[in-house]
Structure formats: structure tokens, C-alpha cells
Design an enzyme around this catalytic site. Structure first.
Site, short mmCIF file in Angstrom:
data_model
loop_
_atom_site.label_atom_id
_atom_site.label_comp_id
_atom_site.label_asym_id
_atom_site.label_seq_id
_atom_site.Cartn_x
_atom_site.Cartn_y
_atom_site.Cartn_z
N GLU A 54 0.85 -1.19 0.00
CA GLU A 54 0.00 0.00 0.00
C GLU A 54 0.88 1.24 0.00
O GLU A 54 2.10 1.15 0.18
CB GLU A 54 -0.92 -0.01 1.25
CG GLU A 54 -1.98 -1.09 1.18
CD GLU A 54 -2.86 -1.16 2.43
OE1 GLU A 54 -2.57 -0.44 3.40
OE2 GLU A 54 -3.82 -1.93 2.42
N HIS A 76 -9.85 10.88 4.22
CA HIS A 76 -9.83 10.15 2.95
C HIS A 76 -10.39 11.09 1.89
O HIS A 76 -11.44 11.68 2.09
CB HIS A 76 -10.69 8.88 3.04
CG HIS A 76 -10.34 7.89 1.98
ND1 HIS A 76 -10.68 8.08 0.67
CD2 HIS A 76 -9.65 6.72 2.02
CE1 HIS A 76 -10.23 7.07 -0.06
NE2 HIS A 76 -9.59 6.23 0.74
N ARG A 113 -2.75 11.02 -1.05
CA ARG A 113 -4.02 11.33 -0.39
C ARG A 113 -4.12 12.76 0.13
O ARG A 113 -5.11 13.44 -0.08
CB ARG A 113 -4.19 10.42 0.83
CG ARG A 113 -5.10 9.27 0.59
CD ARG A 113 -5.30 8.54 1.91
NE ARG A 113 -5.68 7.17 1.61
CZ ARG A 113 -6.04 6.30 2.52
NH1 ARG A 113 -6.05 6.62 3.79
NH2 ARG A 113 -6.39 5.07 2.18
N HIS A 161 -11.20 10.22 8.63
CA HIS A 161 -10.92 8.79 8.49
C HIS A 161 -10.21 8.20 9.71
O HIS A 161 -10.55 7.13 10.17
CB HIS A 161 -10.07 8.61 7.23
CG HIS A 161 -9.90 7.21 6.78
ND1 HIS A 161 -10.96 6.37 6.50
CD2 HIS A 161 -8.78 6.47 6.54
CE1 HIS A 161 -10.50 5.19 6.10
NE2 HIS A 161 -9.18 5.22 6.14
N GLU A 176 -6.92 3.34 18.60
CA GLU A 176 -6.99 4.67 17.99
C GLU A 176 -7.18 5.79 19.01
O GLU A 176 -6.82 6.92 18.75
CB GLU A 176 -8.12 4.71 16.94
CG GLU A 176 -8.01 5.92 16.03
CD GLU A 176 -9.05 5.93 14.91
OE1 GLU A 176 -9.24 7.01 14.31
OE2 GLU A 176 -9.66 4.89 14.63
N ARG A 205 -0.40 8.73 9.59
CA ARG A 205 -0.32 7.27 9.75
C ARG A 205 0.07 6.60 8.43
O ARG A 205 -0.52 6.87 7.39
CB ARG A 205 -1.67 6.74 10.22
CG ARG A 205 -1.77 5.21 10.21
CD ARG A 205 -3.11 4.77 10.76
NE ARG A 205 -4.21 5.10 9.89
CZ ARG A 205 -4.73 4.26 8.98
NH1 ARG A 205 -4.22 3.06 8.80
NH2 ARG A 205 -5.76 4.64 8.25
N LEU A 229 -3.95 -1.39 12.90
CA LEU A 229 -4.40 -2.62 13.55
C LEU A 229 -3.24 -3.30 14.28
O LEU A 229 -3.41 -3.85 15.37
CB LEU A 229 -5.03 -3.59 12.53
CG LEU A 229 -6.36 -3.14 11.89
CD1 LEU A 229 -6.82 -4.14 10.83
CD2 LEU A 229 -7.46 -2.96 12.92
#
Length: 527
Positions: free
Chosen positions: A114, A242, A289, A350, A374, A385, A391
């Protein structure tokens, strides 16, 4: 009524549940969640979990470097090392609880890559990794004899010396947490839960914004409770947005239009059909982004529009349907055929990179109170991030919290002198309409003034309006019987205030905090 537990866990995502499973062999655990067990941000995580597993090409140093770069060098190096180096062991533990990560034909993990990662290192389960993890943990929690699950229970305040009549300020040394006041939402009754160890795992703050991809339970409750109890909260200005959530005002949370759609050739256009990314970055719609989100935000603000469009009408219709079946179906249900019509999109809140400040053992500034997931600020994310680091951070820190709390458990006892909740007050008939309206106002204030692009003027305006809402809500809270709705509103105002204040204090554009009054140094891809 008073209930006693060795461990009180507030929140039922991956952080809270994995901690509960790791300590339950040593004592009684109360797992409190304000809706059902599955209603957590974890459940909605589509991506996956970042961990170095393919040692032929990947190593810890690469993952550490990728995380530091993404965080704009604001990340705490020790936190980054702790998460990256402990990740593989925690992946093994998730698998032992029944999590089924996808494998290739040879039986090796099918790793994804990613944005921001230099190697393929994302373990996943199809495109619903979070749901797979959540379901596996729920099964393990429900069958454990020492864990009692309290669904539809809402934590109102954590208990400290303040409840013993001591004046507690931000300078009081050794503030201690003795448990929490918890409301049973079916009966409205508020019980005292006493605990030796309390863990805050209440997730994010997305619902504080008008448009968010988070479930609407993400009202920042844990952060607000700890802040009111005079605990330390840090890095709240770093809110990740996002860029392309489906714009459909009736929908909260917003439906995500994946970044892959821009990778596929989607073009961003203003409401009059004009392309605009050429004004901001030579990578056009494929810029990162944060750049895309800022460009969309600027166009919307300058034009006074509610959204922009994403256009894939020039692509082969059958291929579009095959690549994006879920998006095609969702849009079609709203009367938008993405093979012929533009998709209305707008940025949405987000992920929060800040929160309750904790050390490497997940300890907050308040003794006996830990925070993970979080709602915590470990220092891992810094200013931004790295994808799929959230996670894994939750399970690594839940493990650290479990080990540390078990080491001190035997030295702790219950604080029996806590008074019962004082429930004097009235149920005012006009309450709900006032609360609902104020919730809307918080969302509008935050999205308009404390969003992707900020300025001193916008932040000051947000501060003034939040201050007014704070005064109104506190006065309503004092004369009303406590309800989930008014408690959530108080928490949202607290969180909005913290984001605004810490944004005002950061006199630079850095990471996810971008302000017109302190423009960043342009980077090579921008003009």
C-alpha cells in the site's frame, strides 16, 4: 449498584478484545461496549495488517524507515521500533485466535503493498480484514469464562481522587483511576464499576466531523473522559482525511470510493465538469491522499460547492463493473450508473493519529489507566499514519499493556469509598431537539473550519463557536438526567476543542496539519 472487576476494558475493537483475552486467565474482566460487539472501527477496516513476514526481501529497518517518513519525522522512534519488531509475534497470536489471512497457491501469505510501503508486507483477508479479525476475537471473548461482556453499556466518567472530594488539576501528581461510572442504556441506570486496572480502547473520533468513514459510535468518548479527568492528550491536530468518500448527505457514515479507482484512471472534476488537479500537482488525480484531499477541499471552498466528481465514464463499462462491483452496486442503488454518470465525492474524516498520551507499556499519565488503539497516542504515527499500521499498533500495545498490568495486579486493591452516581435532574422534553441540533453544529464547525485546510481565522471561529456550545451543553447536562446522547455530545465538543486548540498551537504546516498561515515548503512534485 457496585460491581467489582480486576480489569475494566472500555471498548470492543481489536485493542480492547485482544487485551481482555491476554489478562483473563489472571482475573475477572468486564468488557464494556456502547452498542454491539461488532460495532467498532476495526470491523470496517478494509485494508490489512502491516508486518514484516517475507524476510527474503523485507526487514524491520525498511518498515521503520517507511513509518518515520510517513509520519513526517514526528514519530517516536522507540514506539516505531516496538511496533515493527513485535508485529510478527502478534500476527502469530491473531492466527492462534482463528484469524484467517489469505495465502497464495504455495501456502505463503498473499502480501499486498500500500501507499508509503517500500515492500509487499500487508497481510489481509480479502477486502474485509477488519471484520475477519473482529469476528475471530468475538468468538474467543464470548467463550472465555472470565470475561463478562456488557453490550449497550456506556461509560460516562472514569473515577479518580476527584470522586473522593480531592481537588484534581493538571498538576496533581499521581492521579489514579479506580474504575468508571457505567450506564445500562436499556434501563438508564448508572452503576459504579470498580476495577484494579482500567483500559481505554474507545476508538476514534470520526463522528465529530460532518462527513466520516467511521461508524457513528466514534465520538471520542475515551479521549474526552481522560481529558476531563486531567490526563494528558497529545497530537490531536493530526486527523487523516480520505479524499474520496461518496457524497450522499443521507448516508452517515460515508461510503468509501477506493483510491484504486483513481489508479484505474478516474479523473477528478469540479461540479461544472472541469478538471482541476493540474493546478495542484503534476501527478494529477494520482497524487498522494493529503494533496488530493487538500485540492478537493480548496475547490469546494472557493466555489461554495458541497462536492466534486470522480469520472470513470471514459473507461470500458464491463471492465469498470468487473473491477468495482461493490461501488457499482452502491452507486446504482442511489440512481448513479458509474459507467455513464460522474460519481459525487467529498473528503471524509478517516483516522486520528493523536489521542491519550501513553508510554511504551501503554500507560497513560493517570496511574492504573492504560489506553490502546486509535484513542491512544503512542507516538507511532507522528504527523501521519502509514497505511495498515493501525491494527498492528493496537495488538502490540494491547500486549504491552497486558504484560505490565499483570505485573502490578497483585499490589492493587479496590477503592471502596467512591460515592454512587448522583442522578438528580429532570428529563426535559426539549432536550433531544437541542442535543440533535448541537451535534449537527459540531459536525459543521469541524468540517468547515478544522478540516483539511486550516487558517488562524478559521480555527479562531471554530474555537468561539465550540465555546458557546460547551457552555450551553454543560448547563443542560447539569440539570438533566444523564443520557447517552448528551454524554456523547459533551465528548464531541471536548474532542473538537482539543483538535482546534492543538491545531492553533502548532505554528507550522506539518503532516496532516495544513494551515494557510504557515505554508509548507513546496515539494518537488508540486508547482
Amino acid at each position: 449498584m457496585v460491581q467489582r472487576f480486576d480489569f475494566l476494558v472500555i471498548g470492543s475493537g481489536i485493542a480492547g478484545m485482544s487485551f481482555a483475552l491476554k489478562v483473563a486467565h489472571k482475573g475477572k474482566v468486564a468488557l464494556v461496549c456502547k452498542s454491539g460487539l461488532e460495532e467498532a472501527n476495526t470491523y470496517f477496516a478494509q485494508g490489512g495488517v502491516a508486518s514484516v513476514t517475507n524476510l527474503l526481501v523485507d526487514n524491520f529497518d525498511k518498515h521503520i524507515q517507511d513509518t518515520m517518513i510517513a509520519g513526517d519525522w514526528l514519530s517516536d522512534r522507540a514506539a516505531v521500533e516496538q511496533v515493527v519488531r513485535n508485529a510478527p509475534q502478534q500476527i502469530k497470536e491473531l492466527i492462534s485466535w482463528g484469524v484467517d489471512f489469505d495465502k497464495d497457491a504455495n501456502g505463503n501469505f498473499d502480501l499486498h503493498r500500500e501507499g508509503g510501503h517500500s515492500e509487499f508486507r500487508i497481510l489481509h483477508h480479502k477486502d474485509n480484514t477488519g471484520a475477519e479479525i473482529q469476528d475471530s476475537l468475538i468468538r474467543a471473548v464470548q467463550t472465555h469464562p472470565n470475561i463478562t461482556v456488557f453490550e449497550n453499556h456506556f461509560a460516562i466518567e472514569i473515577l479518580t481522587q476527584h470522586h473522593l472530594g480531592v481537588t484534581v488539576t493538571r498538576h496533581t501528581p499521581n492521579i489514579e483511576c479506580y474504575g468508571a461510572y457505567i450506564m445500562d442504556m436499556k434501563t438508564g441506570k448508572i452503576d459504579t464499576f470498580l476495577s484494579k486496572i482500567t483500559l481505554m480502547a474507545t476508538g476514534g473520533i470520526g463522528a465529530v466531523y460532518q462527513t466520516t468513514t467511521n461508524p457513528l459510535v466514534a465520538t471520542g468518548d475515551g479521549i474526552a473522559m481522560v481529558y476531563r479527568a486531567k490526563g494528558t492528550v497529545k497530537d490531536m491536530e493530526f486527523v487523516q482525511f480520505h479524499p474520496t468518500a461518496l457524497y450522499h448527505p443521507g448516508d452517515r457514515p460515508s461510503f468509501l470510493i477506493t483510491e484504486a479507482m483513481r489508479g484505474y484512471g478516474g479523473v477528478l472534476r469540479t461540479m461544472d465538469g472541469k478538471e482541476f488537479m493540474q493546478k495542484y500537482d503534476k501527478r494529477l488525480s494520482l497524487a498522494p491522499r493529503d494533496i488530493v484531499a487538500r485540492a478537493i477541499d480548496t475547490e469546494m471552498k472557493n466555489r461554495g460547492d458541497d462536492h466534486v466528481y470522480l469520472d470513470v465514464t471514459h473507461k470500458d463499462p464491463e471492465e469498470t463493473k468487473r473491477h468495482f462491483p461493490n461501488i457499482y452496486e452502491k452507486c446504482l442503488s442511489l440512481g448513479i450508473d458509474i459507467t455513464k454518470d460522474y460519481i459525487p465525492v467529498a473528503p471524509a474524516a478517516h483516522y486520528l493519529c493523536g489521542g491519550i498520551k501513553v508510554d511504551l507499556n501503554a500507560r497513560s499519565s493517570i496511574n492504573r489507566l492504560y489506553a490502546v488503539g486509535e484513542c491512544s497516542c503512542t507516538g507511532l504515527h507522528g504527523g501521519n499514519r502509514l497505511a495498515s499500521n493501525s491494527l498492528i499498533e493496537a495488538v502490540v500495545y494491547a500486549d504491552a499493556a497486558a504484560k505490565h498490568s499483570l505485573s502490578i495486579l497483585d499490589s492493587l486493591s479496590y477503592q471502596e469509598n467512591i460515592p454512587q452516581w448522583n442522578d438528580e435532574g429532570t428529563r426535559l422534553p426539549e432536550e433531544m431537539v437541542l442535543i440533535t441540533q448541537s451535534v449537527k453544529e459540531v459536525g459543521q464547525i469541524m468540517s468547515t473550519y478544522v478540516g483539511i485546510v486550516r487558517s488562524d481565522l478559521r480555527l479562531k471561529r471554530a474555537w468561539d463557536r465550540l465555546d458557546l456550545l460547551y457552555e450551553e451543553t454543560e448547563s443542560l447536562f447539569k440539570r438533566s438526567i444523564a443520557s447517552r446522547e448528551i454524554c456523547e455530545l459533551r465528548n464531541m465538543i471536548n474532542v473538537g476543542y482539543l483538535i482546534t486548540r492543538q491545531a492553533i498551537e502548532r505554528k507550522e504546516s506539518r503532516g496532516l496539519h495544513y494551515t494557510l498561515d504557515y505554508p509548507p515548503v513546496p515539494h518537488e512534485h508540486q508547482f
